[in-house]
Design an enzyme around this catalytic site. Structure first.
Site, PDB file in Angstrom:
ATOM      1  N   SER A 115      42.544  22.757  41.654  1.00 15.06           N
ATOM      2  CA  SER A 115      42.309  22.554  40.224  1.00 15.06           C
ATOM      3  C   SER A 115      43.330  21.623  39.585  1.00 15.06           C
ATOM      4  CB  SER A 115      42.328  23.913  39.513  1.00 15.06           C
ATOM      5  OG  SER A 115      41.283  24.735  39.981  1.00 15.06           O
ATOM      6  N   GLY A 116      44.609  21.846  39.877  1.00 12.97           N
ATOM      7  CA  GLY A 116      45.646  21.005  39.293  1.00 12.97           C
ATOM      8  C   GLY A 116      45.622  19.596  39.835  1.00 12.97           C
ATOM      9  N   THR A 122      41.756  26.791  45.894  1.00 14.24           N
ATOM     10  CA  THR A 122      41.587  28.237  45.924  1.00 14.24           C
ATOM     11  C   THR A 122      40.551  28.707  44.916  1.00 14.24           C
ATOM     12  OG1 THR A 122      43.836  28.668  46.728  1.00 14.24           O
ATOM     13  CG2 THR A 122      42.753  30.440  45.525  1.00 14.24           C
ATOM     14  N   CYS A 123      40.624  28.228  43.682  1.00 11.70           N
ATOM     15  CA  CYS A 123      39.748  28.739  42.631  1.00 11.70           C
ATOM     16  C   CYS A 123      38.282  28.566  42.981  1.00 11.70           C
ATOM     17  CB  CYS A 123      40.063  28.045  41.310  1.00 11.70           C
ATOM     18  SG  CYS A 123      39.006  28.603  39.955  1.00 11.70           S
ATOM     19  N   CYS A 167      38.791  32.468  42.196  1.00  6.02           N
ATOM     20  CA  CYS A 167      38.211  33.023  40.974  1.00  6.02           C
ATOM     21  C   CYS A 167      36.715  32.779  40.831  1.00  6.02           C
ATOM     22  CB  CYS A 167      38.960  32.501  39.753  1.00  6.02           C
ATOM     23  SG  CYS A 167      39.430  30.770  39.800  1.00  6.02           S
ATOM     24  N   LYS A 215      34.788  35.025  43.450  1.00  9.75           N
ATOM     25  CA  LYS A 215      35.127  36.411  43.113  1.00  9.75           C
ATOM     26  C   LYS A 215      34.376  36.865  41.866  1.00  9.75           C
ATOM     27  CE  LYS A 215      38.457  36.986  40.544  1.00  9.75           C
ATOM     28  NZ  LYS A 215      39.806  36.755  40.005  1.00  9.75           N
ATOM     29  N   GLY A 228      48.981  46.172  44.324  1.00  7.84           N
ATOM     30  CA  GLY A 228      48.680  46.764  43.023  1.00  7.84           C
ATOM     31  C   GLY A 228      48.396  45.739  41.948  1.00  7.84           C
ATOM     32  N   TYR A 233      46.287  42.055  40.390  1.00 12.68           N
ATOM     33  CA  TYR A 233      44.926  41.836  39.909  1.00 12.68           C
ATOM     34  C   TYR A 233      43.935  41.635  41.048  1.00 12.68           C
ATOM     35  CZ  TYR A 233      45.422  36.744  40.587  1.00 12.68           C
ATOM     36  OH  TYR A 233      45.587  35.481  41.123  1.00 12.68           O
ATOM     37  N   GLU A 258      40.680  43.989  41.466  1.00  9.65           N
ATOM     38  CA  GLU A 258      39.368  43.355  41.352  1.00  9.65           C
ATOM     39  C   GLU A 258      38.505  43.643  42.570  1.00  9.65           C
ATOM     40  OE1 GLU A 258      40.526  39.588  38.427  1.00  9.65           O
ATOM     41  OE2 GLU A 258      40.661  39.362  40.601  1.00  9.65           O
ATOM     42  N   ARG A 294      51.754  45.518  37.427  1.00  9.71           N
ATOM     43  CA  ARG A 294      53.057  45.357  36.791  1.00  9.71           C
ATOM     44  C   ARG A 294      53.051  44.087  35.933  1.00  9.71           C
ATOM     45  NH1 ARG A 294      57.562  47.814  38.118  1.00  9.71           N
ATOM     46  NH2 ARG A 294      56.724  48.432  40.152  1.00  9.71           N
ATOM     47  N   GLY A 315      50.224  39.607  46.964  1.00 10.97           N
ATOM     48  CA  GLY A 315      50.870  38.431  46.399  1.00 10.97           C
ATOM     49  C   GLY A 315      50.490  37.154  47.126  1.00 10.97           C
ATOM     50  N   THR A 351      44.609  29.397  37.392  1.00 10.32           N
ATOM     51  CA  THR A 351      43.894  28.124  37.456  1.00 10.32           C
ATOM     52  C   THR A 351      43.989  27.314  36.163  1.00 10.32           C
ATOM     53  OG1 THR A 351      42.371  28.880  39.156  1.00 10.32           O
ATOM     54  CG2 THR A 351      41.595  27.115  37.727  1.00 10.32           C
ATOM     55  N   HIS A 396      28.980  43.012  12.971  1.00 13.21           N
ATOM     56  CA  HIS A 396      28.580  44.378  13.305  1.00 13.21           C
ATOM     57  C   HIS A 396      27.118  44.413  13.755  1.00 13.21           C
ATOM     58  CE1 HIS A 396      28.595  48.747  13.054  1.00 13.21           C
ATOM     59  NE2 HIS A 396      27.430  48.674  12.406  1.00 13.21           N
ATOM     60  N   GLU A 456      34.503  43.594  16.858  1.00 11.94           N
ATOM     61  CA  GLU A 456      34.838  43.871  15.462  1.00 11.94           C
ATOM     62  C   GLU A 456      36.025  44.814  15.343  1.00 11.94           C
ATOM     63  OE1 GLU A 456      32.118  46.388  13.095  1.00 11.94           O
ATOM     64  OE2 GLU A 456      31.028  46.723  14.975  1.00 11.94           O
TER      65      GLU A 456
END
Length: 448
Positions: free
Chosen positions: A15-16, A42-43, A48, A51, A176, A178, A182, A205, A263, A312, A437, A442
């Site tokens: 991406s970068g 990777t993305c 992502c 996934k 532990g 994301y 996921e 964390r 990680g 990303t 609403h 809201e």
């Protein structure tokens, strides 16, 4: 001025790297990108994008159950992992083609080889070809970390999870963060028995404590098991193909798959960076200034390889800023302040700004507003799952310094809320905004 083959040579088409390359080319630079695997990084290829598609697919398990209370009869519903997997992988190939087309349309040359830096302005390709460039960009991303324990070769990472030939009946997920949470949600919704093991007693964390505790509570209710304060002792493959996992503080466990989500490590090995004078950090990350420049003026880095904020959109923003700085006559440093983030768990969570703990440590006086509610859809579906929204304000100025939430569509809602927090709006600004609403969003303007 010395003559170079390229104005910019990028190593890594994630991406970068893609953003920096195509924007530099649009500014008039002659650009080449070396990519040894697939365009998109990777993305797009193994992160992502696929996934999130699996998250969508997994959520139908609950949607089909809930549909009954909305008057729908769904007979003989069954799930086909291979169908989902192949549709996802086919769409990844489609998106990869779009990324490739974008680079080619802006005049960027794509070189399907590994590249290594052999001088401040020199790159050597895998076939031995040597090219020169006024600027070199390192955008090689990061890879999953695999714990060093006996039998670790029997485990998989998120890279391989998208290519499984069958869903594991029992899966142990290590970590532990994301990625762990996921994939735990995905596998659990699709029918696997999921256990998360974590070295500490805390998941996610760095996220707000109230929100991550709510996810833990809901995950346990959904049937996901957790083993805390657990370190791997070893993984033994048994005669029937199952895996016997030994860990500290817990009994051994027999599973069908072990997924490491412990990680990600910057990809800098074998690039020749230290040899030419580029400074690397303790984890192998490329050390850069706020403009993405390394210790060598002609060598730069963006994205996960710098190990600053491994997201990303951050890599894309850094790539844009670098291109504008080098070739757009617009020196720009990407801001890493107030970066919103989401965890596409079941249900998803999202946050921006300071957590409550951070705010109390840094500001002293804070006001915290909570909305703990049962979304309307969950009520009619007979689902007891509750959403939690949290707003943290500076008690002196009323400025909102953090918003955190868990519940349906939390990441979609957070994107707009993040603009408000980044802009420095106050609680009064939110209170003065009329609600839409009935919506879940809201609640952000109704907290008292």
């Amino acid at each position: 001025m010395p003559e170079y083959d390229y104005d910019l040579f990028t190593i890594g088409a994630g991406s970068g790297g893609v953003r920096a390359s195509r924007v530099s080319a649009a500014h008039g630079a002659k650009v080449a990108v070396a990519e040894e695997y697939r365009v998109g990084g990777t993305c797009v290829i193994r992160g992502c994008v696929p996934k999130k598609m699996l998250v969508y697919g997994a959520h139908f398990a609950e949607d089909l159950q809930d549909a009954r209370n909305f008057g729908w009869t769904v007979e003989n519903a069954r799930f086909d992992w291979i169908a989902l997997r192949d549709h996802v992988l086919n769409d990844v190939t489609r998106i990869e083609g779009l990324y490739t087309q974008t680079l080619e349309n802006t005049g960027v040359e794509i070189i399907q080889q590994r590249a290594r830096v052999t001088g401040p302005n020199e790159v050597t390709l895998a076939d031995g070809t040597v090219v020169t460039a006024r600027h070199i960009l390192i955008a090689t991303g990061a890879r999953p970390h695999v714990p060093d324990c006996p039998g670790h070769e029997h485990g998989i990472t998120s890279n391989e999870a998208f290519h499984l030939d069958a869903l594991p009946r029992r899966v142990l997920i290590a970590g532990g963060g994301y990625i762990a949470n996921e994939f735990a949600g995905i596998f659990n919704e699709l029918g696997s028995k999921v256990t998360i093991i974590n070295r500490s007693d805390t998941i996610l964390r760095g996220y707000d404590e109230s929100i991550r505790d709510r996810l833990l509570q809901i995950s346990l209710t959904k049937g996901i098991a957790f083993c805390f304060n657990a370190d791997f002792r070893g993984i033994e493959k048994q005669a029937d193909g199952s895996l016997l996992v030994s860990m500290t503080n817990h009994d051994p466990m027999e599973v069908d798959a072990v997924l490491f989500a412990t990680g990600r490590v910057p990809n800098t090995e074998g690039l020749g960076l230290a040899e030419v004078g580029v400074e690397l950090g303790k984890r192998g990350e490329v050390v850069v200034d706020r403009f993405g420049k390394t210790a060598i003026d002609s060598i730069h880095a963006v994205g996960d390889v710098t190990d600053r904020v491994q997201l990303t959109p951050v890599a894309i923003r850094e790539g844009q800023a670098l291109a504008d700085t080098l070739f757009g006559n617009k020196p720009t440093a990407a801001s890493h302040d107030c970066v919103p983030a989401a965890v596409f768990s079941h249900p998803p969570m999202a946050g921006v700004g300071m957590t409550e703990a951070d705010a109390r440590n840094k500001l002293g006086g804070v006001k915290v507003y909570l909305s703990d509610f049962r979304p309307m859809k969950n009520v009619l579906a007979g689902r007891n799952e509750r959403a939690l929204y949290k707003m943290i304000c500076d008690s002196n100025s009323g400025k909102i310094v953090g918003i955190h939430m868990i519940g349906p569509d939390a990441p979609e809602i957070m994107q707009a809320a993040a603009v408000a927090v980044k802009a420095g709006l106050t609680k009064d600004d939110f209170d003065a905004t009329i609600a839409i609403h009935p919506t879940m969003a809201e609640e952000l303007v109704l907290m008292r």
